[in-house]
Design an enzyme around this catalytic site. Structure first.
Site, PDB file in Angstrom:
ATOM      1  N   GLU A 196      -5.250  11.745  -7.130  1.00 15.60           N
ATOM      2  CA  GLU A 196      -3.919  11.346  -7.178  1.00 15.60           C
ATOM      3  C   GLU A 196      -3.526  10.284  -8.420  1.00 15.60           C
ATOM      4  O   GLU A 196      -2.678  10.509  -9.168  1.00 15.60           O
ATOM      5  CB  GLU A 196      -3.408  10.729  -6.023  1.00 15.60           C
ATOM      6  CG  GLU A 196      -1.866  10.498  -5.876  1.00 15.60           C
ATOM      7  CD  GLU A 196      -1.584   9.905  -4.388  1.00 15.60           C
ATOM      8  OE1 GLU A 196      -2.262   9.877  -3.538  1.00 15.60           O
ATOM      9  OE2 GLU A 196      -0.339   9.666  -4.181  1.00 15.60           O
ATOM     10  N   GLY A 226       4.339   5.592   0.069  1.00 22.72           N
ATOM     11  CA  GLY A 226       4.916   5.149   1.302  1.00 22.72           C
ATOM     12  C   GLY A 226       3.395   4.715   2.113  1.00 22.72           C
ATOM     13  O   GLY A 226       3.283   3.631   3.054  1.00 22.72           O
ATOM     14  N   SER A 228       0.238   5.108   0.360  1.00 25.07           N
ATOM     15  CA  SER A 228      -1.052   4.584  -0.227  1.00 25.07           C
ATOM     16  C   SER A 228      -0.503   3.981  -1.736  1.00 25.07           C
ATOM     17  O   SER A 228       0.539   4.287  -1.917  1.00 25.07           O
ATOM     18  CB  SER A 228      -2.166   5.720  -0.544  1.00 25.07           C
ATOM     19  OG  SER A 228      -1.632   6.611  -1.334  1.00 25.07           O
TER      20      SER A 228
HETATM   21  O1  LIG Z   1       8.483  12.712  -8.582  1.00 23.92           O
HETATM   22  C1  LIG Z   1       9.047  11.483  -8.036  1.00 23.92           C
HETATM   23  N1  LIG Z   1      10.238  11.262  -8.747  1.00 23.92           N
HETATM   24  C2  LIG Z   1      10.888  10.047  -8.029  1.00 23.92           C
HETATM   25  N2  LIG Z   1      10.121   9.380  -7.107  1.00 23.92           N
HETATM   26  C3  LIG Z   1       9.116   9.659  -6.728  1.00 23.92           C
HETATM   27  C4  LIG Z   1       8.484  10.929  -6.986  1.00 23.92           C
HETATM   28  N3  LIG Z   1       7.370  10.908  -6.100  1.00 23.92           N
HETATM   29  C5  LIG Z   1       7.565   9.898  -5.542  1.00 23.92           C
HETATM   30  N4  LIG Z   1       8.551   9.301  -5.567  1.00 23.92           N
HETATM   31  C6  LIG Z   1       8.752   7.892  -4.937  1.00 23.92           C
HETATM   32  O2  LIG Z   1       7.677   7.428  -4.389  1.00 23.92           O
HETATM   33  C7  LIG Z   1       8.065   6.769  -3.026  1.00 23.92           C
HETATM   34  C8  LIG Z   1       7.393   7.515  -1.711  1.00 23.92           C
HETATM   35  O3  LIG Z   1       5.979   7.513  -1.981  1.00 23.92           O
HETATM   36  P1  LIG Z   1       5.385   8.929  -1.240  1.00 23.92           P
HETATM   37  O4  LIG Z   1       6.335   9.510  -0.205  1.00 23.92           O
HETATM   38  O5  LIG Z   1       5.138   9.949  -2.301  1.00 23.92           O
HETATM   39  O6  LIG Z   1       4.043   8.355  -0.359  1.00 23.92           O
HETATM   40  P2  LIG Z   1       2.605   8.593  -0.613  1.00 23.92           P
HETATM   41  O7  LIG Z   1       2.470   8.665  -2.325  1.00 23.92           O
HETATM   42  O8  LIG Z   1       2.131   7.395  -0.047  1.00 23.92           O
HETATM   43  O9  LIG Z   1       2.279   9.818  -0.034  1.00 23.92           O
HETATM   44  C9  LIG Z   1       9.575   6.924  -3.012  1.00 23.92           C
HETATM   45  O10 LIG Z   1       9.937   5.499  -3.711  1.00 23.92           O
HETATM   46  C10 LIG Z   1       9.758   7.872  -3.920  1.00 23.92           C
HETATM   47  O11 LIG Z   1      11.114   7.701  -4.514  1.00 23.92           O
HETATM   48 CA   LIG Z   2       3.751   9.611  -4.001  1.00 21.58          CA
END
Ligand SMILES: O=c1[nH]cnc2c1ncn2[C@@H]1O[C@H](COP(=O)(O)OP(=O)(O)O)[C@@H](O)[C@H]1O
Ligand SMILES: [Ca+2]
EC number: 3.6.1.6
Length: 422
Positions: A196, A226, A228
Protein backbone atom coordinates in the site's frame (compact mmCIF):
# COMPACT_ATOMS: atom_id res chain seq x y z
CA UNK A 1 -6.27 30.72 13.27
CA UNK A 2 -3.34 31.41 11.01
CA UNK A 3 -4.07 30.90 7.36
CA UNK A 4 -1.12 29.28 5.66
CA UNK A 5 0.02 30.70 2.32
CA UNK A 6 -0.73 28.23 -0.39
CA UNK A 7 2.75 27.31 -1.60
CA UNK A 8 1.50 23.86 -2.48
CA UNK A 9 -0.33 24.85 -5.62
CA UNK A 10 2.71 26.53 -7.06
CA UNK A 11 4.72 23.55 -6.24
CA UNK A 12 2.23 21.14 -7.70
CA UNK A 13 1.88 23.25 -10.82
CA UNK A 14 5.61 23.29 -11.26
CA UNK A 15 6.03 19.59 -10.82
CA UNK A 16 2.84 18.46 -12.47
CA UNK A 17 3.30 16.90 -15.85
CA UNK A 18 0.67 16.72 -18.52
CA UNK A 19 -1.52 13.70 -18.05
CA UNK A 20 0.16 12.25 -21.02
CA UNK A 21 3.24 11.60 -18.96
CA UNK A 22 4.81 8.50 -20.31
CA UNK A 23 3.65 5.40 -18.53
CA UNK A 24 6.42 3.49 -20.22
CA UNK A 25 8.68 4.78 -17.49
CA UNK A 26 7.28 2.27 -15.17
CA UNK A 27 7.70 -0.79 -17.17
CA UNK A 28 9.27 -3.64 -15.40
CA UNK A 29 9.14 -2.68 -11.80
CA UNK A 30 10.03 -5.60 -9.65
CA UNK A 31 9.53 -5.30 -6.00
CA UNK A 32 11.79 -6.89 -3.47
CA UNK A 33 11.41 -7.01 0.23
CA UNK A 34 14.81 -6.10 1.57
CA UNK A 35 15.92 -7.04 5.01
CA UNK A 36 18.88 -5.18 6.34
CA UNK A 37 19.85 -8.07 8.54
CA UNK A 38 19.85 -10.52 5.68
CA UNK A 39 22.23 -10.65 2.77
CA UNK A 40 19.61 -12.56 0.81
CA UNK A 41 16.90 -10.50 -0.75
CA UNK A 42 13.50 -12.11 -0.70
CA UNK A 43 11.58 -11.23 -3.82
CA UNK A 44 7.97 -10.51 -4.10
CA UNK A 45 6.21 -8.66 -6.77
CA UNK A 46 4.17 -5.56 -6.24
CA UNK A 47 4.37 -2.41 -8.17
CA UNK A 48 4.16 -2.67 -11.88
CA UNK A 49 5.53 -1.16 -15.00
CA UNK A 50 8.44 -1.55 -17.31
CA UNK A 51 10.37 -0.31 -20.28
CA UNK A 52 8.46 1.42 -23.02
CA UNK A 53 8.83 -1.58 -25.26
CA UNK A 54 7.36 -3.98 -22.77
CA UNK A 55 4.52 -1.65 -22.03
CA UNK A 56 3.94 -1.52 -25.77
CA UNK A 57 3.68 -5.29 -25.87
CA UNK A 58 1.31 -5.10 -22.97
CA UNK A 59 -0.93 -2.74 -24.88
CA UNK A 60 -1.20 -5.33 -27.61
CA UNK A 61 -2.20 -8.01 -25.16
CA UNK A 62 -4.99 -5.79 -23.79
CA UNK A 63 -6.72 -4.80 -26.99
CA UNK A 64 -8.01 -1.26 -27.10
CA UNK A 65 -9.98 0.99 -29.39
CA UNK A 66 -8.07 2.87 -32.07
CA UNK A 67 -8.93 6.57 -32.00
CA UNK A 68 -7.34 8.49 -34.84
CA UNK A 69 -4.65 5.80 -34.79
CA UNK A 70 -4.34 6.08 -31.00
CA UNK A 71 -5.01 2.93 -29.05
CA UNK A 72 -7.13 3.54 -25.94
CA UNK A 73 -7.39 1.07 -23.10
CA UNK A 74 -8.53 1.05 -19.47
CA UNK A 75 -7.89 -0.44 -16.04
CA UNK A 76 -10.30 -0.45 -13.07
CA UNK A 77 -9.00 -0.42 -9.49
CA UNK A 78 -11.34 -0.64 -6.50
CA UNK A 79 -9.95 0.65 -3.21
CA UNK A 80 -11.80 -1.07 -0.37
CA UNK A 81 -10.67 1.22 2.43
CA UNK A 82 -11.74 1.00 6.05
CA UNK A 83 -14.10 3.98 5.78
CA UNK A 84 -15.24 3.73 2.17
CA UNK A 85 -15.02 1.94 -1.17
CA UNK A 86 -13.78 3.84 -4.22
CA UNK A 87 -13.43 3.09 -7.88
CA UNK A 88 -10.59 4.48 -9.98
CA UNK A 89 -11.05 4.05 -13.73
CA UNK A 90 -7.80 4.79 -15.55
CA UNK A 91 -7.72 5.52 -19.25
CA UNK A 92 -4.46 5.04 -21.17
CA UNK A 93 -3.79 6.20 -24.71
CA UNK A 94 -1.05 4.93 -26.97
CA UNK A 95 -0.13 6.85 -30.11
CA UNK A 96 1.21 4.60 -32.91
CA UNK A 97 4.75 3.45 -32.21
CA UNK A 98 4.86 5.24 -28.88
CA UNK A 99 4.50 4.21 -25.26
CA UNK A 100 1.09 4.55 -23.59
CA UNK A 101 0.22 7.56 -21.49
CA UNK A 102 -2.24 7.97 -18.64
CA UNK A 103 -4.86 10.26 -20.15
CA UNK A 104 -7.81 10.26 -17.76
CA UNK A 105 -9.08 9.07 -14.40
CA UNK A 106 -12.69 8.75 -13.31
CA UNK A 107 -13.13 8.47 -9.54
CA UNK A 108 -16.12 7.76 -7.39
CA UNK A 109 -16.31 7.01 -3.66
CA UNK A 110 -19.00 5.43 -1.45
CA UNK A 111 -19.35 5.09 2.30
CA UNK A 112 -19.23 3.05 4.48
CA UNK A 113 -16.33 0.67 3.87
CA UNK A 114 -16.75 -3.00 3.01
CA UNK A 115 -15.94 -4.06 6.58
CA UNK A 116 -19.18 -2.39 7.75
CA UNK A 117 -21.02 -5.27 6.03
CA UNK A 118 -19.14 -8.01 7.89
CA UNK A 119 -22.41 -9.26 9.42
CA UNK A 120 -24.54 -8.68 6.35
CA UNK A 121 -22.43 -9.78 3.43
CA UNK A 122 -25.28 -9.78 0.89
CA UNK A 123 -25.76 -6.06 1.42
CA UNK A 124 -22.17 -5.31 0.42
CA UNK A 125 -22.93 -6.14 -3.21
CA UNK A 126 -25.10 -3.11 -3.79
CA UNK A 127 -22.36 -0.50 -3.45
CA UNK A 128 -19.92 -2.56 -5.51
CA UNK A 129 -22.53 -2.83 -8.25
CA UNK A 130 -23.14 0.90 -8.14
CA UNK A 131 -19.44 1.61 -8.67
CA UNK A 132 -19.27 -1.00 -11.43
CA UNK A 133 -22.07 0.85 -13.19
CA UNK A 134 -19.88 3.96 -13.16
CA UNK A 135 -17.18 1.95 -14.93
CA UNK A 136 -19.69 0.68 -17.48
CA UNK A 137 -20.79 4.20 -18.27
CA UNK A 138 -17.21 5.40 -18.53
CA UNK A 139 -15.70 2.66 -20.68
CA UNK A 140 -16.89 1.91 -24.24
CA UNK A 141 -18.70 -1.43 -24.23
CA UNK A 142 -16.42 -2.99 -26.85
CA UNK A 143 -13.52 -2.64 -24.40
CA UNK A 144 -15.25 -4.15 -21.35
CA UNK A 145 -13.97 -7.66 -21.79
CA UNK A 146 -10.37 -6.48 -22.22
CA UNK A 147 -10.43 -4.16 -19.19
CA UNK A 148 -8.90 -5.61 -16.02
CA UNK A 149 -11.02 -5.22 -12.89
CA UNK A 150 -9.35 -5.47 -9.48
CA UNK A 151 -10.25 -4.78 -5.84
CA UNK A 152 -7.70 -4.39 -3.09
CA UNK A 153 -8.75 -4.03 0.51
CA UNK A 154 -6.75 -2.26 3.19
CA UNK A 155 -6.95 -1.83 6.96
CA UNK A 156 -10.68 -2.43 7.44
CA UNK A 157 -10.45 -6.00 6.18
CA UNK A 158 -7.00 -6.56 7.70
CA UNK A 159 -8.53 -5.83 11.09
CA UNK A 160 -11.54 -8.16 10.65
CA UNK A 161 -11.42 -11.82 11.72
CA UNK A 162 -10.08 -13.76 8.71
CA UNK A 163 -13.26 -15.70 8.06
CA UNK A 164 -15.45 -12.58 7.90
CA UNK A 165 -13.00 -10.84 5.60
CA UNK A 166 -12.90 -13.85 3.27
CA UNK A 167 -16.70 -13.97 3.04
CA UNK A 168 -16.79 -10.33 2.00
CA UNK A 169 -14.06 -10.86 -0.59
CA UNK A 170 -15.90 -13.91 -1.93
CA UNK A 171 -19.06 -11.84 -2.36
CA UNK A 172 -17.17 -9.15 -4.25
CA UNK A 173 -15.62 -11.83 -6.44
CA UNK A 174 -19.06 -13.16 -7.34
CA UNK A 175 -20.19 -9.69 -8.35
CA UNK A 176 -17.00 -9.13 -10.34
CA UNK A 177 -17.31 -12.51 -12.11
CA UNK A 178 -20.82 -11.59 -13.20
CA UNK A 179 -19.58 -8.31 -14.69
CA UNK A 180 -18.48 -7.95 -18.31
CA UNK A 181 -14.91 -6.95 -17.39
CA UNK A 182 -11.66 -8.94 -17.41
CA UNK A 183 -11.58 -10.75 -14.08
CA UNK A 184 -8.76 -13.02 -12.96
CA UNK A 185 -8.64 -15.40 -10.00
CA UNK A 186 -6.60 -12.81 -8.10
CA UNK A 187 -9.11 -10.01 -8.77
CA UNK A 188 -9.92 -9.42 -5.08
CA UNK A 189 -7.47 -9.50 -2.20
CA UNK A 190 -6.29 -7.85 0.98
CA UNK A 191 -3.21 -5.81 0.18
CA UNK A 192 -0.39 -5.80 2.68
CA UNK A 193 0.60 -2.50 4.24
CA UNK A 194 3.99 -2.27 2.57
CA UNK A 195 2.47 -2.74 -0.88
CA UNK A 196 0.00 0.00 0.00
CA UNK A 197 2.75 2.45 0.98
CA UNK A 198 5.00 1.65 -1.95
CA UNK A 199 2.14 1.86 -4.49
CA UNK A 200 1.21 5.29 -3.15
CA UNK A 201 4.87 6.36 -3.32
CA UNK A 202 4.99 5.29 -6.97
CA UNK A 203 1.76 7.21 -7.69
CA UNK A 204 2.95 10.45 -6.17
CA UNK A 205 6.42 10.27 -7.69
CA UNK A 206 4.92 9.38 -11.07
CA UNK A 207 2.50 12.29 -10.93
CA UNK A 208 5.11 14.80 -9.77
CA UNK A 209 7.49 13.66 -12.49
CA UNK A 210 10.18 12.66 -9.99
CA UNK A 211 10.59 9.24 -11.55
CA UNK A 212 10.88 10.55 -15.06
CA UNK A 213 13.74 12.96 -14.58
CA UNK A 214 17.05 11.29 -13.76
CA UNK A 215 18.75 12.95 -10.85
CA UNK A 216 15.60 14.63 -9.66
CA UNK A 217 15.00 13.92 -6.02
CA UNK A 218 11.96 11.90 -5.14
CA UNK A 219 9.30 12.98 -2.68
CA UNK A 220 8.13 11.18 0.44
CA UNK A 221 4.55 10.00 0.97
CA UNK A 222 2.36 10.17 4.06
CA UNK A 223 -1.06 8.51 3.95
CA UNK A 224 -3.40 8.60 6.94
CA UNK A 225 -6.32 6.22 6.50
CA UNK A 226 -9.04 5.22 8.92
CA UNK A 227 -7.40 1.99 10.05
CA UNK A 228 -3.73 2.39 9.17
CA UNK A 229 -1.14 4.98 8.26
CA UNK A 230 1.85 4.71 5.93
CA UNK A 231 5.13 6.55 5.55
CA UNK A 232 7.35 5.90 2.51
CA UNK A 233 10.45 7.74 1.28
CA UNK A 234 13.72 7.07 -0.47
CA UNK A 235 16.58 7.44 2.00
CA UNK A 236 19.78 9.05 0.74
CA UNK A 237 21.69 8.65 3.97
CA UNK A 238 23.32 5.32 4.72
CA UNK A 239 22.64 5.84 8.42
CA UNK A 240 18.89 5.72 7.77
CA UNK A 241 19.22 2.26 6.26
CA UNK A 242 21.38 1.11 9.14
CA UNK A 243 19.05 2.52 11.79
CA UNK A 244 15.86 1.12 10.26
CA UNK A 245 14.35 -1.78 12.16
CA UNK A 246 13.76 -5.03 10.21
CA UNK A 247 10.63 -4.80 8.09
CA UNK A 248 10.96 -1.07 7.42
CA UNK A 249 13.05 -1.36 4.25
CA UNK A 250 11.80 -2.54 0.92
CA UNK A 251 13.50 -2.59 -2.44
CA UNK A 252 11.80 -1.56 -5.63
CA UNK A 253 13.61 -2.38 -8.87
CA UNK A 254 12.87 -0.08 -11.71
CA UNK A 255 14.81 0.84 -14.82
CA UNK A 256 17.75 -1.28 -13.80
CA UNK A 257 17.86 0.72 -10.64
CA UNK A 258 16.97 -0.54 -7.22
CA UNK A 259 15.30 1.92 -4.92
CA UNK A 260 15.79 0.96 -1.30
CA UNK A 261 12.68 2.48 0.18
CA UNK A 262 11.87 3.15 3.79
CA UNK A 263 8.22 2.10 3.98
CA UNK A 264 6.07 1.14 6.89
CA UNK A 265 2.37 0.78 7.52
CA UNK A 266 1.16 1.14 11.10
CA UNK A 267 -1.96 -0.98 11.42
CA UNK A 268 -4.29 0.42 14.07
CA UNK A 269 -2.85 3.94 13.89
CA UNK A 270 -5.30 5.20 11.26
CA UNK A 271 -7.44 8.08 12.47
CA UNK A 272 -10.57 6.04 13.24
CA UNK A 273 -8.61 3.31 15.02
CA UNK A 274 -6.79 5.97 17.01
CA UNK A 275 -10.10 7.54 18.06
CA UNK A 276 -11.20 4.21 19.47
CA UNK A 277 -7.93 3.69 21.29
CA UNK A 278 -7.91 7.20 22.70
CA UNK A 279 -11.54 7.20 23.78
CA UNK A 280 -11.18 3.82 25.46
CA UNK A 281 -9.45 5.48 28.39
CA UNK A 282 -11.36 8.73 28.63
CA UNK A 283 -14.27 8.97 31.00
CA UNK A 284 -16.07 12.04 32.33
CA UNK A 285 -13.56 14.54 31.00
CA UNK A 286 -14.53 18.18 31.47
CA UNK A 287 -15.52 19.87 28.22
CA UNK A 288 -12.99 22.72 28.49
CA UNK A 289 -9.17 22.67 28.26
CA UNK A 290 -9.20 19.29 26.66
CA UNK A 291 -5.89 19.56 24.87
CA UNK A 292 -3.68 18.46 27.73
CA UNK A 293 -5.59 15.35 28.82
CA UNK A 294 -6.14 14.52 25.19
CA UNK A 295 -2.42 14.86 24.43
CA UNK A 296 -1.63 12.63 27.43
CA UNK A 297 -3.95 9.92 26.10
CA UNK A 298 -2.53 10.23 22.59
CA UNK A 299 0.99 9.92 23.99
CA UNK A 300 -0.06 6.69 25.71
CA UNK A 301 -1.61 5.33 22.53
CA UNK A 302 1.48 6.16 20.47
CA UNK A 303 4.10 5.14 23.04
CA UNK A 304 6.74 2.79 21.60
CA UNK A 305 4.77 2.24 18.43
CA UNK A 306 6.39 4.53 15.91
CA UNK A 307 9.90 4.48 14.51
CA UNK A 308 11.54 7.84 13.99
CA UNK A 309 13.73 8.22 10.90
CA UNK A 310 15.93 11.32 11.24
CA UNK A 311 16.19 11.72 7.49
CA UNK A 312 12.56 12.75 7.07
CA UNK A 313 13.84 16.25 7.89
CA UNK A 314 15.56 16.45 4.50
CA UNK A 315 12.87 14.90 2.30
CA UNK A 316 9.95 16.77 0.72
CA UNK A 317 6.73 15.00 1.75
CA UNK A 318 3.30 14.85 0.19
CA UNK A 319 0.53 13.96 2.62
CA UNK A 320 -3.01 12.92 1.78
CA UNK A 321 -6.22 11.23 3.00
CA UNK A 322 -7.07 12.31 6.53
CA UNK A 323 -4.05 14.60 6.75
CA UNK A 324 -5.70 16.50 3.91
CA UNK A 325 -9.30 16.26 5.14
CA UNK A 326 -8.42 17.40 8.62
CA UNK A 327 -6.31 20.36 7.48
CA UNK A 328 -9.04 21.38 5.04
CA UNK A 329 -11.81 21.03 7.60
CA UNK A 330 -10.32 23.74 9.79
CA UNK A 331 -9.12 26.00 7.01
CA UNK A 332 -5.39 25.30 7.17
CA UNK A 333 -5.50 24.54 3.43
CA UNK A 334 -7.96 25.16 0.63
CA UNK A 335 -10.54 22.36 0.48
CA UNK A 336 -10.38 22.06 -3.28
CA UNK A 337 -6.79 22.94 -4.10
CA UNK A 338 -4.92 21.70 -1.06
CA UNK A 339 -1.78 23.58 -0.13
CA UNK A 340 1.12 23.45 2.26
CA UNK A 341 1.46 23.83 5.98
CA UNK A 342 4.00 23.22 8.69
CA UNK A 343 3.65 20.28 11.04
CA UNK A 344 3.25 22.59 14.04
CA UNK A 345 0.05 23.95 12.51
CA UNK A 346 -1.76 20.77 13.52
CA UNK A 347 -0.71 21.25 17.14
CA UNK A 348 -1.55 24.94 17.05
CA UNK A 349 -4.97 24.19 15.57
CA UNK A 350 -5.51 21.41 18.13
CA UNK A 351 -4.85 23.76 21.03
CA UNK A 352 -7.17 26.37 19.58
CA UNK A 353 -10.01 23.98 18.79
CA UNK A 354 -9.73 22.18 22.15
CA UNK A 355 -9.75 25.50 24.00
CA UNK A 356 -12.75 26.94 22.18
CA UNK A 357 -14.92 23.82 21.95
CA UNK A 358 -17.81 25.43 23.73
CA UNK A 359 -17.65 28.95 22.37
CA UNK A 360 -16.85 27.94 18.78
CA UNK A 361 -17.94 24.33 18.36
CA UNK A 362 -16.12 22.76 15.41
CA UNK A 363 -17.99 20.93 12.67
CA UNK A 364 -16.70 17.58 13.86
CA UNK A 365 -17.07 16.60 17.51
CA UNK A 366 -13.74 14.79 17.13
CA UNK A 367 -11.80 17.80 15.83
CA UNK A 368 -9.91 18.46 19.08
CA UNK A 369 -8.86 14.84 19.41
CA UNK A 370 -8.09 14.27 15.72
CA UNK A 371 -5.88 17.35 15.45
CA UNK A 372 -4.06 16.47 18.66
CA UNK A 373 -3.47 12.95 17.35
CA UNK A 374 -2.21 14.00 13.92
CA UNK A 375 0.11 16.66 15.36
CA UNK A 376 1.62 14.14 17.75
CA UNK A 377 1.78 11.29 15.21
CA UNK A 378 3.82 13.47 12.85
CA UNK A 379 6.18 14.44 15.63
CA UNK A 380 6.57 10.79 16.64
CA UNK A 381 7.47 10.03 13.02
CA UNK A 382 10.32 12.54 13.37
CA UNK A 383 8.84 15.65 11.75
CA UNK A 384 9.72 18.86 13.62
CA UNK A 385 7.14 21.61 14.02
CA UNK A 386 8.65 23.75 11.26
CA UNK A 387 8.68 20.97 8.66
CA UNK A 388 6.65 21.93 5.57
CA UNK A 389 4.26 19.31 4.13
CA UNK A 390 2.44 19.47 0.80
CA UNK A 391 -1.16 18.40 1.11
CA UNK A 392 -2.68 17.21 -2.14
CA UNK A 393 -5.78 15.32 -3.13
CA UNK A 394 -5.13 15.36 -6.85
CA UNK A 395 -2.17 16.04 -9.06
CA UNK A 396 -3.06 16.75 -12.67
CA UNK A 397 -6.61 15.57 -12.00
CA UNK A 398 -5.47 12.17 -10.78
CA UNK A 399 -6.17 11.11 -7.19
CA UNK A 400 -3.06 10.82 -5.04
CA UNK A 401 -3.73 7.29 -3.84
CA UNK A 402 -2.08 3.90 -4.01
CA UNK A 403 -4.54 2.91 -6.74
CA UNK A 404 -2.50 4.13 -9.72
CA UNK A 405 0.72 2.46 -8.55
CA UNK A 406 -1.25 -0.72 -7.93
CA UNK A 407 -2.88 -0.79 -11.38
CA UNK A 408 0.57 -0.44 -12.98
CA UNK A 409 1.59 -3.52 -11.12
CA UNK A 410 -1.53 -5.47 -11.93
CA UNK A 411 -1.37 -4.74 -15.64
CA UNK A 412 2.30 -5.62 -15.64
CA UNK A 413 1.63 -8.93 -13.88
CA UNK A 414 -1.10 -9.73 -16.44
CA UNK A 415 1.40 -9.05 -19.16
CA UNK A 416 3.94 -11.34 -17.58
CA UNK A 417 1.36 -14.12 -17.30
CA UNK A 418 0.51 -13.71 -20.96
CA UNK A 419 4.11 -13.60 -22.18
CA UNK A 420 6.19 -15.33 -19.50
CA UNK A 421 9.39 -14.94 -21.52
CA UNK A 422 9.27 -11.11 -21.35
O1 LIG B 1 -8.55 8.09 -3.71
C1 LIG B 1 -8.81 8.83 -2.76
N1 LIG B 1 -9.10 10.12 -2.95
C2 LIG B 1 -9.40 10.96 -1.93
N2 LIG B 1 -9.40 10.59 -0.66
C3 LIG B 1 -9.13 9.31 -0.40
C4 LIG B 1 -8.84 8.37 -1.40
N3 LIG B 1 -8.60 7.19 -0.82
C5 LIG B 1 -8.74 7.39 0.50
N4 LIG B 1 -9.08 8.66 0.76
C6 LIG B 1 -9.26 9.26 2.08
O2 LIG B 1 -8.71 8.35 3.03
C7 LIG B 1 -9.36 8.49 4.28
C8 LIG B 1 -9.93 7.21 4.74
O3 LIG B 1 -9.02 6.17 4.67
P1 LIG B 1 -9.43 4.72 4.24
O4 LIG B 1 -10.90 4.51 4.33
O5 LIG B 1 -8.82 4.46 2.88
O6 LIG B 1 -8.76 3.87 5.37
P2 LIG B 1 -7.56 2.81 5.29
O7 LIG B 1 -6.59 3.33 4.26
O8 LIG B 1 -6.98 2.81 6.67
O9 LIG B 1 -8.19 1.52 4.90
C9 LIG B 1 -10.45 9.50 4.05
O10 LIG B 1 -9.92 10.75 4.41
C10 LIG B 1 -10.66 9.46 2.54
O11 LIG B 1 -11.19 10.67 2.08
CA1 LIG C 1 -6.63 4.32 2.21
Amino acid sequence: MRKIPNHGNLRVARVAYPLGLCVGLFIYVAYIKWHRASATQAFFSIAGAASGMQWGQQAHSLPGTPMRGHEVFYGIMFDAGSTGTRVHIFQFTQPPGETPSLTHETFKALKPGLSAYADDVEKSAQGIQELLDVAKQDIPSDLWKATPLVLKATAGLRLLPGEKAQKLLQKVKEVFKASPFLVGDDCVSIMNGTDEGVSAWITVNFLTGSLKTPGRSSVGMLDLGGGSTQITFLPQVEGTLEASPPGYLTALRMFNRTYKLYSYSYLGLGLMSARLAILGGVEGQPVASLHEPCANRVAEVLRNKVHRAEEVLQVDFYAFSYYYDLAASIGLIDTEKGGSLVVGDFEMAAKYVCRTLETRPPRSPFACMDLTYVGMLLQELGFPRDKVLQLTRKIDNVETSWALGAIFHYIDSLNRQQSPSS
